[in-house]
Write an enzyme that holds these catalytic residues in place. Structure first.
Site, PDB file in Angstrom:
ATOM      1  CB  SER A   1     -21.557 -64.630   9.624  1.00 36.89           C
ATOM      2  OG  SER A   1     -19.958 -65.187   9.552  1.00 36.89           O
TER       3      SER A   1
ATOM      4  CG  HIS B   1     -18.243 -61.060   7.436  1.00 33.09           C
ATOM      5  ND1 HIS B   1     -18.208 -61.420   8.885  1.00 33.09           N
ATOM      6  CD2 HIS B   1     -18.872 -62.317   7.089  1.00 33.09           C
ATOM      7  CE1 HIS B   1     -18.712 -62.341   9.234  1.00 33.09           C
ATOM      8  NE2 HIS B   1     -18.881 -63.145   8.229  1.00 33.09           N
TER       9      HIS B   1
ATOM     10  CG  ASP C   1     -17.323 -59.041  11.327  1.00 33.21           C
ATOM     11  OD1 ASP C   1     -18.266 -58.379  10.556  1.00 33.21           O
ATOM     12  OD2 ASP C   1     -16.930 -59.997  11.072  1.00 33.21           O
TER      13      ASP C   1
END
Lengths: 729, 729
Positions: free
Chosen positions: A664, A84, A220
């Site tokens: 992230s 992402h 991810d």
């Protein structure tokens, strides 16, 4: 183990009225020196103090993408981060023929590695030094709050300018509510290219449904490569550039992360508010967050409506949709977590204790007395105009055209001053980045969506209370306080029709960039419906900026006093709130009981991917190639990257490290300092920890490096990437 | 442990193509003799063979409430069962001033114990004997299917009549698809009184949201007492009756049920279809269950609409709403479980294996060949009219008035025959029960709801395909196949207006019971819109009944052959499908992983009740008294019924016993044969086990006796009840 001891200690802190601020632990790298014994006790085999050395291993390999974290994983500048975090790049390289967001991307050779687009940056922090004295030392006591803030900004800009003389990207940031200030210096790499990302049906498997949730089964991850000029220095994208040679890169441990093992996470957490006052927190939990959740939900419905039947619009608004959905769930999570955890009650009780502690001793009272009352006054003032201020921001944020108009006009205004006197955001050092932003919007601009969302914000402006009106909007659209909803709607719609009647310059990439680059006086004189609107809103915009500066000036006096009181009372090592600077957190791979009667196991496996897979579903459409490869693993119970105990490939895992948005893509290191996973999310029960750390229930979600390697080798055939990391399946 | 071995064995059976029918284990009491070693190995300390003695301990204490299970827990006929099994009684004793369903009920003295209302029965099974020969022995090979069924019914009625000469309630039931038949004899107690039930906010805590779910926090218990005439024999309700003295009663073990401990559950599971053919199962999973789920959802919406603004209607339809919601979730659970567990694929594969096994040997082929094809033909015939048949049943079920009209007319028809020739349902032995049913409907009859639900069924009739029309409805309402929806709606509404224009006799308790008691020829001649409608539907109703009898006759030939083939192939001990007869199942208190990455812990505690509690909420409104008592426990970590390890009161627990609807209220016994809990539900992942037993994921949900005792003593002050069970907190 030590972590348990730490947890118990934290629990005591939370429960004890003496501890206002439980300590979560997004530690500044230099704090790791004092934390070394804790990390050792958890089972870390290397030297924990090495984390304080930003140019050594492993910190020299850890980078920021601005909003995401990442790490070097090869001597040739290969970078691993979250899927992402590379979605923007996938969107940038997508063509009508090839939906890269959906299908993923794999460069067969270095030549095929695709520029991630303007604005994608890799920042390698190389130094952090304290500059508290330089920023807030000997500021005159007679300064107004505004003057005080302007002085701080001037000093910060001077420090930044001096620091950047060395060819670095620097930043002066406040820590501990302004009690301390640090200057960070980073090498900036601008030629970033996409190397490999799996399709979204793997990299975003589970979609919004699984976002912030456990059990999770998302791969991810994505790979970039940083390129530099032939001289080895950061340079703009150029086909002739060469791969960057990082000083350090992480090595992968294909044993992955296993329950009970220590993990260390280094990255750039964005923002927490654990040190906010009770009143500030109340504003967040009872006004700001519920408002965001509600607004995002309504805007998502609008975007769904606008996208109906248009694949193109759907692609253009995809990033915004994902962002709105994500922050909606996040805000809902905080509100729910706050309710369940009685967060405001705890905060108020802790603050009352702090006040009582201050008042109990004359010396303390003299030093800290009244500070919370003053902070509350400041907050009350802000709250008195919060609807208006938030609505003005919504106008700029909702309409890309209006947002761009504001940017080019603000830039033109600022460019009329000498660089040192410009607002930091519009100093020359930021022009390139700002310009890239204006370039990039073309990919996501959709006039229908722009108009629908601007309408939404205009209707909010129409509904503002009498004492918080945005006069410029009232004037142009013929609105006033207390107008019946239907009438307001009619007026807004009529005015919108005229606003979008002819194409705006801001909607055209060339014209927009010409305005960006244009002579200030010409830009400010240019006529366009959106430029005119931005001009009309300018005075209020300035007024609000000044009010914010005054507030910041006041905070720079009060915040340090408040924080010092809390530190004095709490004693010991405390981590500052996250502020997008490099931090280290550590913990253990472990499950959690999110509610009575349920336990989240620390790992998920391919078996769960197969169980969730639903062909054709929007969120769970695992591709046939993955399912076929998984079926083989499940049948055999062995194969590359299969865990012998689980007889399956570990997919995601939980750990009790303390992270938040911005983390992230952070590298997850094991006890040997090797890469065993990537952080990408937290559980739903974790979200409220941004406001008050919950030492029992907080869990971060990571993708196990074995799943990364398995997908890369068994599904995508990305052997080139694996080989470069020294992995042979 | 042995259960694990059993599980592995079952797993092998499921996975092995050789095993068509994995064995779940709702055992007939007499099978416990062969199962004794298994139970012993699990840790049972008593004599497992005792379960085969229905008049001994503990089986002599286990009773049926008709649809629910229960047990005697005192020498004075005190009975414990589920809260949801006494809801009908609470509804019966409710008054406009006192909503007993909501507030609960506690009789301070025996005198205050309140009659549970007509139809509430306690059945104590005292004997089971095999009657296969008597029922299906030497039936002429030349009989048609219908004649065959009529002969079986005649023999069953004769057996029942002879059995009931002893003053018992008897039943002849088919086991193993008609391969074996058993006659059960029970003592019937009709004067049942409510002693104590907690408020629904405790006894039904979690409501529909938590129904079929874990983690669970429901105190699903209630107490009855059985009364008899002074002669000690079953008698109608009479104030002068005295408490029944059961031959046996269970003693409570206040140590409750703990993880890893053996548990034995004795009760009356209603119905499973594990031995159905693949085609029958496909009909259930792909047609019948999704249809029920959809219809119930739509009918729930209708009832919500009808109840809007009327507290009275809401109370009247409450039982129906709860029933519809419960079966909706159940059916959805089967469909979802079937999809996830690939149930139909497994069933088809198993059946193909069975066919191959039969065909592999000439002797087997001769004995069993073609049986599945014949069963499929039978099923195909049924499916060809399934929409029509289901719609006719829906008409009767949806309109209480029409259902009553049918009952009184059918009774009048049957009463014209000698008792032995009547349909079993309408034999004199059932009149009292039928009459009580007609008395009871007055409490739940709501004309608005009746009309709205009848309309729903009529619109279904309107939409039936051409070859499955209900002609009587077409005629009276002016419908025909292929009518446009709007037109059908208009016709149905017009006809409904005339149907409900004047009050029906069936809506008046007195008039309805007068019809029930009336002379057959007068009843059949009586005029009333609903009696007329029932009369018009009569011929089709009869036709369908006869078709069902023919089918049953054919099944009585084919079923035993089919079952014998399966038993021959599987070998060993197999439990028959549930059929509302007394069964025993055993297992261990243990958690389960319902999906990859999650584990359901085996117990919940008060802590979880407090966490779920939401004041004012419809489903989670735990009363202040409970929360206050819970807070005390949580603060102290000790107190009555607190588990020293958990430092909390155990609330609900999971076990891997094999149960289904009808088991509600079943006693859960520990290794010493003492009462440690009440079964009341299964997890969502368990529901599909009704069709194909899942030996890994199936878990029943029980309330720990400690929570029962804690609520009774610490919240309700029901010390009289506790003392009677020999418990002092």
């Amino acid at each position: 183990m030590r972590r348990t001891v730490l947890h118990l200690a934290l629990l005591v802190l939370v429960l004890s009225p003496a501890a206002a601020r439980p300590d979560g632990g997004m530690w500044m790298p230099q704090q790791m020196i004092d934390l070394a014994p804790r990390l050792k006790k958890l089972g870390f085999q290397g030297n924990p103090k090495a984390f304080a050395d930003l140019t050594g291993m492993p910190m020299g390999a850890v980078v920021s993408l601005g909003g995401c974290s990442a790490s070097f994983v090869s001597p040739d500048g290969l970078i691993i981060t979250n899927h992402h975090c590379v979605t923007g790049a996938l969107q940038y390289i997508a063509t009508p023929e090839r939906n890269a967001v959906k299908e993923g991307f794999l460069a067969a050779t270095r030549e095929e590695e695709a520029w991630a687009g303007p604005g994608t940056r890799v920042l390698v922090t190389v130094a952090v030094r304290e500059v508290t004295k330089e920023v807030t030392g000997s500021l005159g006591a007679d300064l107004t709050d505004l003057e005080r803030q302007l002085a701080i900004e001037k000093r910060s800009k001077e420090l930044t300018a001096a620091c950047e003389k060395e060819g670095l990207r620097c930043r002066v940031a406040s820590f501990f509510e302004g009690l301390r200030w640090f200057e960070t210096a980073a090498v900036e790499l601008k030629d970033v290219r996409l190397v490999y990302a799996p399709p979204s049906s793997i990299g975003n498997f589970g979609g919004e449904t699984d976002n912030w949730r456990w059990p999770r089964h998302t791969a991810d991850f994505g790979f970039y490569r940083a390129y530099v000029g032939k001289d080895g220095k950061g340079a703009a994208f150029d086909k002739g550039n060469v791969p960057f040679k990082p000083r350090h890169f992480l090595t992968v441990d294909p044993a992955g992360a296993n329950p009970g093992e220590v993990v260390v996470v280094a990255g750039y957490p964005g923002r927490t508010s654990r040190h906010a006052t009770a009143r500030e927190m109340k504003d967040l939990v009872e006004w700001s967050y519920p408002r965001t959740a509600r607004r995002n939900k309504e805007m998502l419905a609008i975007l769904a409506e606008v996208s109906k039947g248009s694949k193109e619009t759907e692609i253009r608004v995809a990033t915004r949709v994902r962002g709105l959905a994500n922050s909606m769930k996040n805000r809902e999570g905080v509100v729910e977590g706050a309710r369940k955890g009685k967060l405001l009650e705890k905060k108020s009780a802790a603050e009352a204790e702090l006040v009582a502690w201050i008042d109990a001793e004359p010396a303390r009272k003299k030093k800290y007395g009244g500070v919370i009352g003053s902070l509350d006054d400041l907050q009350a003032k802000r709250e008195s105009v919060r609807e208006r201020d938030a609505t003005l921001q919504a106008l700029y944020a909702n309409s890309t055209l209006l947002g761009s108009a504001r940017t080019v006009r603000r830039l033109a205004e600022e460019r009329q001053k000498p660089d040192a006197e410009r607002e930091a955001e519009y100093q020359q050092r930021n022009w390139e980045r700002l310009r890239e932003g204006q370039e990039r919007v073309q990919k996501t601009l959709d006039l229908g969506a722009d108009r629908a969302l601007l309408r939404y914000a205009l209707l909010e402006a129409a509904a503002l209370p009498k004492e918080q009106r945005i006069e410029a909007i009232d004037t142009v659209a013929g609105l006033s306080a207390g107008l019946a909803e239907a009438e307001a709607r009619a007026k807004v719609d009529a005015w919108l029709a005229s606003l979008y009647a002819s194409p705006s310059k801001l909607g055209d990439a060339k014209a927009r960039l010409a305005l960006f680059d244009g002579k200030p006086e010409e830009v400010l004189a240019a006529r366009d419906p959106f430029l005119d609107l931005a001009a009309a809103l300018g005075p209020l915009d300035k007024q609000i900026r000044d009010a914010e500066k005054s507030r910041a000036g006041a905070m720079s006096r009060l915040g340090p006093v408040y924080m010092q009181a809390m530190l004095d009372k709490a004693g010991g090592l405390v981590a500052p709130d996250a502020n997008s600077t490099l931090r280290v957190t550590f913990g253990t791979v472990k499950g959690v009981s999110p509610q009575d009667g349920v336990f989240y196991l620390p790992q998920t496996t391919l078996q769960g991917v197969v169980a969730k897979a639903r062909p054709g579903d929007k969120e769970f459409d695992a591709p046939p190639a993955l399912l076929a490869a998984a079926a083989k693993v499940l049948a055999a119970g062995k194969g590359p990257f299969v865990d012998p105990k689980l007889r399956d490939v570990p997919v995601n895992f939980l750990s009790d490290v303390d992270t938040t948005g911005g983390n992230s893509g952070s590298a997850v290191l094991n006890g040997k300092g090797k890469l065993v996973g990537l952080l990408f999310d937290g559980t739903y029960e974790t979200i409220a920890s941004d406001l008050l750390f919950d030492p029992v229930n907080t869990r971060s979600i990571q993708v196990d490096i074995r799943y990364v390697l398995w997908v890369a080798s068994q599904v995508s055939g990305a052997t080139r990437v694996l080989s470069e990391m020294g992995i042979r399946p």
